[in-house]
Design an enzyme around this catalytic site. Sequence first.
Site, PDB file in Angstrom:
ATOM      1  CB  CYS A 197      -0.883  -0.256   1.186  1.00 12.92           C
ATOM      2  SG  CYS A 197      -1.755   1.767   1.684  1.00 12.92           S
ATOM      3  CB  SER A 198       1.062   4.662  -2.573  1.00 13.06           C
ATOM      4  OG  SER A 198      -0.340   4.724  -2.536  1.00 13.06           O
TER       5      SER A 198
END
Length: 113
Positions: free
Chosen positions: A10-11
């Site tokens: 997840c960024s």
Amino acid sequence: MTEIWHNPRCSKSRQTLALLEARGEDVTVRRYLDDAPDEAALRAVLTALGVSPIGMMRKGEVLFKELGLSKDTPADDLIAAMVTHPKLIERPIVIKDGKARIGRPPESVIDIL
């Protein structure tokens, strides 16, 4: 000690972890998909966040809909769903000194550091 419930795919989770490291925080990384929190841990984090279970869930996940969950689902059922399916837990969550924040956006965790 600062803990982050982290998903490296997840960024926002990666950005939040980078922010913590840039601030010199001593961080414990919990990959919550591999090391799923139990009910007691979820309840403790809910209290630290000051939100209801629905406020800590990824409501856009296909699984959320497949399980028939909604904002009207009883809290205990939502917690049980997160215990069984940790991918339903919103990410990242940063915990420090009895307080917690969801890192969306990453800067939202700064006030507890």
